[in-house]
Design a protein around this motif. Structure first.
Motif, PDB file in Angstrom:
ATOM      1  N   UNK A  21      16.525 -23.078   3.715  1.00  0.00           N
ATOM      2  CA  UNK A  21      16.971 -24.466   3.566  1.00  0.00           C
ATOM      3  C   UNK A  21      18.376 -24.529   2.966  1.00  0.00           C
ATOM      4  N   UNK A  22      18.656 -23.643   2.020  1.00  0.00           N
ATOM      5  CA  UNK A  22      19.958 -23.665   1.341  1.00  0.00           C
ATOM      6  C   UNK A  22      21.095 -23.338   2.292  1.00  0.00           C
ATOM      7  N   UNK A  23      20.871 -22.357   3.199  1.00  0.00           N
ATOM      8  CA  UNK A  23      21.948 -21.900   4.072  1.00  0.00           C
ATOM      9  C   UNK A  23      21.769 -22.350   5.523  1.00  0.00           C
ATOM     10  N   UNK A  24      20.919 -23.345   5.740  1.00  0.00           N
ATOM     11  CA  UNK A  24      20.700 -23.922   7.073  1.00  0.00           C
ATOM     12  C   UNK A  24      20.343 -22.866   8.113  1.00  0.00           C
ATOM     13  N   UNK A  25      19.479 -21.945   7.721  1.00  0.00           N
ATOM     14  CA  UNK A  25      18.991 -20.915   8.640  1.00  0.00           C
ATOM     15  C   UNK A  25      17.739 -21.460   9.325  1.00  0.00           C
ATOM     16  N   UNK A  26      17.693 -21.479  10.656  1.00  0.00           N
ATOM     17  CA  UNK A  26      16.520 -22.023  11.350  1.00  0.00           C
ATOM     18  C   UNK A  26      15.233 -21.346  10.899  1.00  0.00           C
ATOM     19  N   UNK A  27      14.236 -22.159  10.598  1.00  0.00           N
ATOM     20  CA  UNK A  27      12.953 -21.651  10.109  1.00  0.00           C
ATOM     21  C   UNK A  27      11.835 -22.152  11.015  1.00  0.00           C
ATOM     22  N   UNK A  28      11.089 -21.205  11.584  1.00  0.00           N
ATOM     23  CA  UNK A  28       9.936 -21.517  12.431  1.00  0.00           C
ATOM     24  C   UNK A  28       8.683 -21.091  11.680  1.00  0.00           C
ATOM     25  N   UNK A  29       7.742 -22.005  11.544  1.00  0.00           N
ATOM     26  CA  UNK A  29       6.496 -21.709  10.845  1.00  0.00           C
ATOM     27  C   UNK A  29       5.371 -21.496  11.847  1.00  0.00           C
ATOM     28  N   UNK A  30       4.515 -20.520  11.561  1.00  0.00           N
ATOM     29  CA  UNK A  30       3.248 -20.365  12.277  1.00  0.00           C
ATOM     30  C   UNK A  30       2.153 -20.436  11.225  1.00  0.00           C
ATOM     31  N   UNK A  31       1.369 -21.489  11.262  1.00  0.00           N
ATOM     32  CA  UNK A  31       0.363 -21.755  10.251  1.00  0.00           C
ATOM     33  C   UNK A  31      -0.762 -22.592  10.855  1.00  0.00           C
ATOM     34  N   UNK A  32      -1.875 -22.669  10.160  1.00  0.00           N
ATOM     35  CA  UNK A  32      -2.994 -23.474  10.658  1.00  0.00           C
ATOM     36  C   UNK A  32      -3.021 -24.865  10.034  1.00  0.00           C
ATOM     37  N   UNK A  33      -2.108 -25.153   9.107  1.00  0.00           N
ATOM     38  CA  UNK A  33      -2.132 -26.436   8.409  1.00  0.00           C
ATOM     39  C   UNK A  33      -0.806 -27.168   8.587  1.00  0.00           C
ATOM     40  N   UNK A  34      -0.844 -28.238   9.361  1.00  0.00           N
ATOM     41  CA  UNK A  34       0.361 -29.003   9.623  1.00  0.00           C
ATOM     42  C   UNK A  34       0.918 -29.702   8.403  1.00  0.00           C
ATOM     43  N   UNK A  35       0.087 -29.997   7.412  1.00  0.00           N
ATOM     44  CA  UNK A  35       0.557 -30.677   6.216  1.00  0.00           C
ATOM     45  C   UNK A  35       0.955 -29.745   5.098  1.00  0.00           C
ATOM     46  N   UNK A  36       0.991 -28.451   5.371  1.00  0.00           N
ATOM     47  CA  UNK A  36       1.294 -27.470   4.329  1.00  0.00           C
ATOM     48  C   UNK A  36       2.772 -27.472   3.964  1.00  0.00           C
ATOM     49  N   UNK A  37       3.081 -26.843   2.840  1.00  0.00           N
ATOM     50  CA  UNK A  37       4.475 -26.727   2.393  1.00  0.00           C
ATOM     51  C   UNK A  37       5.324 -26.017   3.430  1.00  0.00           C
ATOM     52  N   UNK A  38       4.805 -24.944   3.993  1.00  0.00           N
ATOM     53  CA  UNK A  38       5.562 -24.189   4.993  1.00  0.00           C
ATOM     54  C   UNK A  38       5.851 -25.039   6.218  1.00  0.00           C
TER      55      UNK A  38
END
Length: 328
Positions: A123-140
């Motif tokens: 987030x600090x350096x605007x690096x694209x972040x893709x999450x793979x998780x089972x919870x859409x409301x999670x922090x990730x």
């Protein structure tokens, strides 16, 4: 309908039943994953295809093991990638991630504390972040530029604790990303060979040009060559055949041992090559994958083929060449 008598089952029966239940649960999860794919997956592929750097994969525990495999698959299929352990990232390995990269973070819960520093760094350096998780409301998921949410599933573990279905789905989703990227960038079998020079796979991806006998080794004659001379050409080169070329040097026929047997009579040696040859013979181009040339030989029940470039013979490939190279 009465239930089967479990007590009558042998340990082997119970083992097989357990295995089939596990696979059935995971198959159900994979079907749900496939059917639930949407535009978010396409957006993830677009993000990964647009970067000029590498794809960094990170995850903790079992997700980390899966992440290592995903990174290896991406790297071997044309997308530079490596795995960064989230705990090590907090102790200096964040320096391995640049602004030209993208990060794929894996966490079933989406709340893995060890990923916090990687998330903050992206987030600090605007690096694209893709999450793979089972919870859409999670922090990730909420922190990511693109969140790939696993469908509702049941872990195959009877206690619902050991990561089984969840890791299978994550691995499959990583494979889907890698293949989609492979197809988007036009990654070819020859490119694959560059990254896989060793082992059986590397051998199968060799080209005909890598294995063929060159122009100086070719048995060739003209259509009007007397068969007495054509036979000398055949025996002199030991390929069991001779190619027949016209005045322009184009391959117009081939004479094999089979052709000789079919024309075996008193007039054979007084015939011309054109009288005996098989016209429009099968041949292969020099850049064909060697394994494909072997398939053509097997299908045609032949032991050798001329290698032709723009109509002119430039080499000869024998099945023994393929055997020596480990293609067969």
């Amino acid at each position: 309908m009465t239930s089967p008598d479990v007590s009558a089952q042998t340990p082997a029966d119970r083992d097989l039943a357990s295995a089939r239940r596990t696979l059935s649960v995971e198959i159900d999860g994979l079907v749900a994953l496939r059917d639930g794919l949407n535009g978010e997956f396409a957006r993830a592929v677009a993000i990964l295809a647009a970067i000029s750097g590498r794809v960094i994969v990170s995850g903790m525990g079992k997700s980390g093991h899966i992440g290592c495999k995903i990174a290896a698959t991406l790297a071997s299929t044309g997308t530079p990638s490596f795995f960064v352990h989230p705990a090590e990232a907090s102790h200096g390995d964040l320096g391995m991630i640049t602004r030209d990269d993208a990060v794929i973070a894996l966490s079933n819960s989406g709340e893995t504390p060890e990923l916090a520093d990687i998330i903050a760094y992206c987030r600090r350096f605007s690096i694209p972040l893709i999450a793979i998780t089972s919870r859409g409301g999670s922090t990730l998921a909420q922190s990511a530029d693109c969140a790939l949410i696993l469908p509702g599933f049941t872990e195959a573990c009877p206690n619902g604790l050991a990561p089984t279905t969840s890791t299978t789905l994550t691995l499959a989703l990583g494979d889907a990303l890698a293949v989609a990227l492979l197809e988007r960038i036009g990654f070819s079998a020859q490119d694959f060979k560059v990254f896989h020079p060793g082992g059986k796979l590397g051998k199968k991806l060799q080209r005909v040009a890598d294995l063929m006998h060159g122009p100086d080794s070719l048995p060739l004659c003209q259509p009007d060559t007397p068969m007495s001379e054509a036979l000398m050409v055949m025996t002199g080169k030991s390929f069991g055949c001779t190619g027949v070329v016209d005045e322009a040097g184009l391959l117009v026929g081939v004479i094999t041992d089979g052709d000789l047997r079919r024309h075996m009579n008193d007039n054979l040696v007084r015939s011309r090559a054109a009288d005996i040859m098989t016209r429009a013979p099968k041949h292969v181009p020099p850049m064909m994958v060697a394994a494909e040339a072997l398939r053509l030989m097997n299908d045609g029940k032949v032991t050798g083929l001329f290698v032709v470039d723009e109509g002119r013979p430039v080499g000869f490939l024998h099945v023994h060449d393929l055997l020596r190279a480990g293609v067969a």
